[in-house]
Motif scaffolding. Structure first.
Motif, PDB file in Angstrom:
ATOM      1  N   PRO B 127      21.307  34.540  67.082  1.00 19.67           N
ATOM      2  CA  PRO B 127      19.972  34.158  67.577  1.00 19.67           C
ATOM      3  C   PRO B 127      19.358  33.015  66.775  1.00 19.67           C
ATOM      4  CG  PRO B 127      20.184  36.525  67.511  1.00 19.67           C
ATOM      5  CD  PRO B 127      21.382  35.983  66.803  1.00 19.67           C
ATOM      6  N   THR B 128      19.327  33.167  65.472  1.00 21.73           N
ATOM      7  CA  THR B 128      18.768  32.110  64.631  1.00 21.73           C
ATOM      8  C   THR B 128      19.533  30.818  64.834  1.00 21.73           C
ATOM      9  OG1 THR B 128      18.222  33.736  62.928  1.00 21.73           O
ATOM     10  CG2 THR B 128      18.247  31.424  62.273  1.00 21.73           C
ATOM     11  N   SER B 129      20.846  30.942  64.846  1.00 23.06           N
ATOM     12  CA  SER B 129      21.684  29.772  65.005  1.00 23.06           C
ATOM     13  C   SER B 129      21.385  29.046  66.314  1.00 23.06           C
ATOM     14  CB  SER B 129      23.145  30.214  64.960  1.00 23.06           C
ATOM     15  OG  SER B 129      23.993  29.108  64.808  1.00 23.06           O
ATOM     16  N   GLU B 130      21.250  29.815  67.361  1.00 23.51           N
ATOM     17  CA  GLU B 130      20.955  29.213  68.658  1.00 23.51           C
ATOM     18  C   GLU B 130      19.578  28.570  68.663  1.00 23.51           C
ATOM     19  OE1 GLU B 130      22.803  28.916  71.683  1.00 23.51           O
ATOM     20  OE2 GLU B 130      24.348  29.229  70.178  1.00 23.51           O
ATOM     21  N   ALA B 131      18.663  29.209  67.980  1.00 21.15           N
ATOM     22  CA  ALA B 131      17.308  28.662  67.926  1.00 21.15           C
ATOM     23  C   ALA B 131      17.311  27.315  67.224  1.00 21.15           C
ATOM     24  CB  ALA B 131      16.385  29.640  67.201  1.00 21.15           C
ATOM     25  N   ILE B 132      18.047  27.249  66.141  1.00 30.92           N
ATOM     26  CA  ILE B 132      18.123  25.989  65.402  1.00 30.92           C
ATOM     27  C   ILE B 132      18.749  24.904  66.272  1.00 30.92           C
ATOM     28  CG2 ILE B 132      19.223  24.829  63.459  1.00 30.92           C
ATOM     29  CD1 ILE B 132      19.041  27.501  61.923  1.00 30.92           C
ATOM     30  N   TYR B 133      19.805  25.298  66.965  1.00 30.57           N
ATOM     31  CA  TYR B 133      20.473  24.325  67.823  1.00 30.57           C
ATOM     32  C   TYR B 133      19.529  23.831  68.910  1.00 30.57           C
ATOM     33  CZ  TYR B 133      24.530  21.963  69.714  1.00 30.57           C
ATOM     34  OH  TYR B 133      25.408  21.000  70.110  1.00 30.57           O
ATOM     35  N   ALA B 134      18.734  24.752  69.425  1.00 27.76           N
ATOM     36  CA  ALA B 134      17.774  24.384  70.465  1.00 27.76           C
ATOM     37  C   ALA B 134      16.735  23.409  69.910  1.00 27.76           C
ATOM     38  CB  ALA B 134      17.090  25.635  71.009  1.00 27.76           C
TER      39      ALA B 134
END
Lengths: 172, 172
Positions: B127-134
DNA sequence: CGGAGATACTTAACATGTTAAGTGAATGCG
DNA sequence: CGCATTCACTTAACATGTTAAGTATCTCCG
């Protein structure tokens, strides 16, 4: 479709596909890593023949362009972390490729400069290096290359100061 | 033009500027390195909180997407060299994040797969990783990002098989 | 002037990158 | 079948990446 039927009673394959994420090979870090590796692969053999690593070469190049510099400044220019630079400078100094002398005004600072031998070594590597760069430019296209560099710079700008100063709020 | 007057009798500066080369900071490898670092700087803290390095994360992601794989295949997917992968797998196995079993047909090969714990860890990081990517995508622009990846892919293609098989002629 | 805090590096410790060598298991060929 | 090659890793050795400590200087304020 139907490229992977969700694995029913497969039997031998352990858990997987339970965590949805972007296609791995298309992540930006991976793209950048692969591209960079493709480029560096061209240079490494030549550098190796001259007994230089990529980072050592970066340092020599940086020094050749700026007369002399403090270690911190050099780290910024060559894009190396302090500890790495410290080790490499120790080795380069032992090989007489660079010279170091502590600044008079501030005993903490040390000025680093390239030596005559260093210049000579650079002169022997530069032609090949430039030829390789030219080949790459030619293959990829000079215009596209410029565009690419432009975009990379913009990307860097976009992210400047995001993970640096803790942004706005943070625990701790 | 005239961005550097060839340095006349400067006086105090040691040898430098004797080897003509591209402006250092604009070399392609440097641009790629800086851009990648700018991106990774965003992810590292989060990964670190979960006790993972960038490479360990790459391996888990690769495994999560393909059920199980041989070491060589995994190396290609995660873009790691054999020796690095070997070490990391040893550690990940010790932490019970992956599982390994030698293939029946060929005793040399070993199949690697992510464990339940590995999946759980991924789920907590994703989740965090995806948020950062977003966030990155949003800052840089989704379209530009796609363009950039496209160009990076082309660059890689342009250089494929240049420094690999010695090209055409070579000594030894 | 003196000592707390900031600076500029350097060391240390652990993980990976990179190349070379080693090991055990398959393959191919005479 | 026997054995040199090739394969799929793993180890080894050295260099760098990355974070945390350590050291010597310098600054600045009381």
């Amino acid at each position: 479709m139907s490229k992977r039927p969700a694995d029913p009673a497969n039997g031998s394959a352990p858990a997987a596909r339970h965590v949805p994420m972007r296609d791995f090979s298309r992540s930006l870090p991976m793209s950048l890593l692969r591209a960079r590796e493709a480029v560096m692969r061209q240079f490494r053999p030549s550098l190796r023949e001259h007994g230089l690593t990529e980072q050592q070469w970066r340092i020599l190049r940086a020094l050749a362009a700026i007369e002399a510099a403090e270690v911190t400044e050099l780290a910024r220019t060559a894009f190396l972390l302090g500890p790495s630079l410290s080790r490499i400078l120790r080795d380069l100094e032992a090989r007489n490729l660079i010279e170091r002398k502590t600044a008079k005004a501030d005993q903490r600072r040390s000025m680093v400069s390239i030596s005559k031998e260093g210049v000579k070594l650079m002169a022997s590597v530069a032609p090949t290096s430039e030829a390789i760069y030219a080949e790459i430019t030619s293959r990829f296209g000079a215009r596209k290359l410029a565009e690419l560099q432009e975009m990379l710079g913009e990307l860097e700008q976009s992210l400047a100061g995001l993970g640096a100063g803790n942004e706005a709020s943070a625990e701790e």
